[in-house]
Design a protein around this motif. Structure first.
Motif, short mmCIF file in Angstrom:
data_model
loop_
_atom_site.label_atom_id
_atom_site.label_comp_id
_atom_site.label_asym_id
_atom_site.label_seq_id
_atom_site.Cartn_x
_atom_site.Cartn_y
_atom_site.Cartn_z
N UNK A 158 0.50 -27.14 9.19
CA UNK A 158 0.83 -25.66 9.60
C UNK A 158 1.18 -25.85 11.03
N UNK A 159 1.55 -24.26 11.13
CA UNK A 159 1.88 -24.48 12.49
C UNK A 159 0.81 -23.23 13.30
N UNK A 160 1.01 -23.34 14.80
CA UNK A 160 -0.47 -22.24 14.72
C UNK A 160 0.20 -20.44 14.40
N UNK A 161 1.10 -20.52 14.34
CA UNK A 161 1.94 -19.31 13.69
C UNK A 161 1.42 -18.86 12.59
N UNK A 162 0.61 -19.92 11.66
CA UNK A 162 0.34 -20.14 10.24
C UNK A 162 -1.08 -19.37 10.50
N UNK A 163 -1.87 -19.74 10.96
CA UNK A 163 -3.38 -19.41 11.74
C UNK A 163 -4.00 -18.02 10.99
N UNK A 164 -4.60 -17.49 10.36
CA UNK A 164 -4.40 -16.29 11.22
C UNK A 164 -5.97 -15.53 11.48
N UNK A 165 -6.56 -16.50 11.32
CA UNK A 165 -7.97 -15.94 12.07
C UNK A 165 -8.68 -16.98 12.19
N UNK A 166 -9.17 -17.36 14.04
CA UNK A 166 -10.27 -18.51 13.73
C UNK A 166 -11.52 -17.71 14.15
N UNK A 167 -13.50 -18.45 13.33
CA UNK A 167 -14.01 -18.05 13.27
C UNK A 167 -14.99 -19.11 14.00
N UNK A 168 -15.61 -18.21 14.55
CA UNK A 168 -16.22 -19.22 15.99
C UNK A 168 -17.38 -18.35 15.88
N UNK A 169 -18.93 -18.04 17.09
CA UNK A 169 -19.72 -17.56 17.39
C UNK A 169 -19.30 -16.57 18.31
N UNK A 170 -19.75 -15.52 18.66
CA UNK A 170 -19.20 -14.86 20.09
C UNK A 170 -19.08 -15.26 20.87
N UNK A 171 -19.95 -15.74 21.43
CA UNK A 171 -20.48 -16.36 22.27
C UNK A 171 -18.82 -17.65 22.98
N UNK A 172 -18.66 -17.78 22.05
CA UNK A 172 -17.72 -19.59 22.48
C UNK A 172 -15.65 -18.43 22.25
N UNK A 173 -16.19 -17.80 21.88
CA UNK A 173 -14.71 -16.49 21.96
C UNK A 173 -14.13 -16.43 23.36
#
Length: 223
Positions: A158-173
């Motif tokens: 995939x490319x960076x444009x194919x990723x719809x969302x990243x999931x990780x704890x809020x404090x790491x955003x």
């Protein structure tokens, strides 16, 4: 259910940390299936490699906490349309010893007995079929249909444009966004500027984050 499907990383090789494993996947732009196969014929030696797949879940985003307990807080989300375009799709859950199961088992036996069994078209379907039962149906005494699993057989590039969302704890955003800004600026790797979501957020929190990201994107395009 959801516009996304999500692949959650686990602790383990190569980095023994779910966050670092996620970042490695994003850096290489590749999801690699594990050694274990999935699907109806995964234990058949002559076609076991055809059943290695990358797995995702399409359960509602505000219910991802159930998956977090089994995997980790770190995941990569894609649109369903992208996964379908890469040969993926949802898993079909078939009840053990049902007419559908018996019919499929018969087709598998016929395909394995064919002259060129590895080339049989049935193997394009079997990675997407799971057999499930109840406590009396060992080894099928589990029910994971609540995960609403999707799979892509083989590698997923995939490319960076194919990723719809990243999931990780809020404090790491902020840390993740800062890293991707640095990577693009220094030409050190791809930058992922899709929404960052916490998998433990409520539905209103997720909706607000997605709406804000959409508004920010429109404002940036407008200059």
């Amino acid at each position: 259910m959801s516009d996304f499907v999500v692949h959650f990383t686990k602790p383990g090789p190569p980095f023994h940390d779910a966050y670092q494993n996620m970042m490695n996947i994003l850096g290489t732009r590749t999801l690699i299936p594990g050694a274990q196969g999935f699907g109806l014929a995964r234990k058949e030696p002559q076609v076991a490699d055809r059943h290695r797949a990358v797995c995702f879940s399409e359960i509602p985003l505000d219910q991802l906490g159930r998956l977090v307990q089994r995997r980790s807080l770190y995941g990569i989300g894609f649109s369903k349309s992208f996964i379908l375009s890469q040969g993926g799709g949802p898993v079909w859950y078939v009840q053990y010893a049902s007419p559908a199961h018996l019919s499929l088992k018969h087709q598998v036996d016929q395909a394995l007995a064919a002259t060129d069994s590895r080339a049989h078209p049935l193997w394009a379907m079997t990675p997407f079929v799971d057999i499930q039962g109840d406590k009396h149906n060992a080894p099928y005494n589990y029910r994971f249909d609540w995960e609403r699993e999707w799979r892509v057989p083989g590698l997923l590039r995939f490319t960076e444009y194919d990723v719809a969302a990243l999931f990780l704890p809020e404090e790491l955003h902020p840390t993740a966004r800062g890293f991707f800004e640095w990577a693009v600026r220094e030409k050190a790797g791809p930058g992922y500027f899709c929404p960052c979501l916490d998998p433990l957020w409520t539905a209103p929190q997720i909706a607000a984050a997605l709406a804000k990201h959409a508004e920010d994107s429109v404002r940036l395009r407008a200059g």
